[in-house]
Design a protein around this motif. Structure first.
Motif, short mmCIF file in Angstrom:
data_model
loop_
_atom_site.label_atom_id
_atom_site.label_comp_id
_atom_site.label_asym_id
_atom_site.label_seq_id
_atom_site.Cartn_x
_atom_site.Cartn_y
_atom_site.Cartn_z
N GLY A 217 1.35 -1.25 0.10
CA GLY A 217 0.46 -0.15 0.29
C GLY A 217 0.48 0.88 0.11
O GLY A 217 0.46 2.29 -0.04
N LYS A 218 1.39 1.14 0.46
CA LYS A 218 3.14 2.31 -0.30
C LYS A 218 3.08 3.10 -1.68
O LYS A 218 4.02 2.74 -2.59
N SER A 219 3.18 4.18 -1.90
CA SER A 219 2.48 4.53 -2.76
C SER A 219 4.63 5.26 -3.14
O SER A 219 4.60 5.00 -5.37
N PHE A 220 4.93 4.56 -2.66
CA PHE A 220 6.55 5.96 -2.63
C PHE A 220 6.90 4.04 -3.71
O PHE A 220 7.95 3.77 -4.46
N ASP A 221 6.55 2.49 -2.75
CA ASP A 221 7.00 1.81 -3.32
C ASP A 221 6.28 1.75 -4.39
O ASP A 221 7.38 1.00 -6.20
N ILE A 222 5.63 1.88 -5.29
CA ILE A 222 5.02 1.61 -6.21
C ILE A 222 5.69 2.63 -7.73
O ILE A 222 6.12 2.74 -9.10
N ILE A 223 5.55 3.77 -7.10
CA ILE A 223 6.67 4.98 -7.84
C ILE A 223 8.19 4.30 -8.38
O ILE A 223 8.92 4.68 -9.25
N THR A 224 8.42 3.74 -7.27
CA THR A 224 9.97 3.08 -7.45
C THR A 224 10.68 1.93 -8.38
O THR A 224 11.02 2.09 -9.36
#
Length: 160
Positions: free
Chosen positions: A24-31
Motif C-alpha cells: 500500500g506504499k505509493s513510494f514503492d509503486i512509484i519506485t
C-alpha cells in the motif's frame, strides 16, 4: 511512466506489482515503475510527486476494480505470442492430468504466466516439457489479454 490501467501491464510486471501493491506504499509503486530510488523521489518537486501519486491512485483503483469484477473481462480463445498461436482450454474438464496437476502446484496468485503456460497451449497440444519456455514467453503478454481465463481457472481451482 506509471500506467493508469492494470490491463496495460505485462504479466511479468503484474506478478511484481501485486506483491508491491500489498504494501500500500505509493513510494514503492512509484519506485517500481520509474526506477527512481526513494532518495530520488524525496528530491523532486512536490507537484511532480503529486502527479505520480495521482497515477498510482488510478492504477490501484483499477487493480481493486479488476479483483472485484473479474467477470467483466472477455476470454480470448486464441493468442499470438512470440510468433506462435496458442489456444485456450475453455473447459476445465478437458484438461489432461498433467495440466491439472501443474495448475494445482502453481501459486496462482503470484505467477500468472505459469498459469497461462498450462491453459494456453500451442495448437499441437500440451507438452509438459515446454511449460517453462511458454511461461517465459507469456511474461511479455498484456494482462488484459489473459486475465479473464486466468481468473476463471484460479476460481475453479479454489473450489476444488
Amino acid at each position: 511512466m506509471i500506467p493508469l490501467s492494470v490491463g496495460e501491464l505485462t504479466l511479468e510486471q503484474f506478478n511484481q506489482f501485486t506483491e508491491i501493491a500489498k504494501t500500500g506504499k505509493s513510494f514503492d509503486i512509484i519506485t517500481f515503475f520509474t526506477g527512481k530510488t526513494e532518495d530520488d523521489l524525496n528530491n523532486i518537486p512536490i507537484d511532480k510527486l503529486e502527479k505520480l501519486n495521482h497515477r498510482v491512485g488510478f492504477l490501484l483503483s483499477d487493480y481493486n476494480d479488476m479483483l472485484n469484477r473479474v467477470n467483466k473481462y472477455k476470454v480470448k480463445k486464441y493468442l499470438f505470442v512470440n510468433g506462435k498461436i496458442y489456444k485456450a482450454q475453455l473447459n476445465e474438464k478437458k484438461l489432461n492430468t498433467n495440466q491439472y496437476t501443474a495448475l494445482k502446484t502453481f501459486d496462482t496468485g503470484k505467477q500468472l504466466n505459469d498459469v497461462c503456460s498450462v491453459i494456453y497451449t500451442p495448437l499441437k497440444g500440451f507438452d509438459k516439457n515446454k511449460t517453462d519456455e511458454i511461461s517465459e514467453a507469456f511474461k511479455k503478454v498484456k494482462v488484459k489479454k489473459v486475465i479473464g481465463l486466468v481468473f476463471f481457472y484460479t476460481d475453479v481451482l479454489k473450489k476444488q
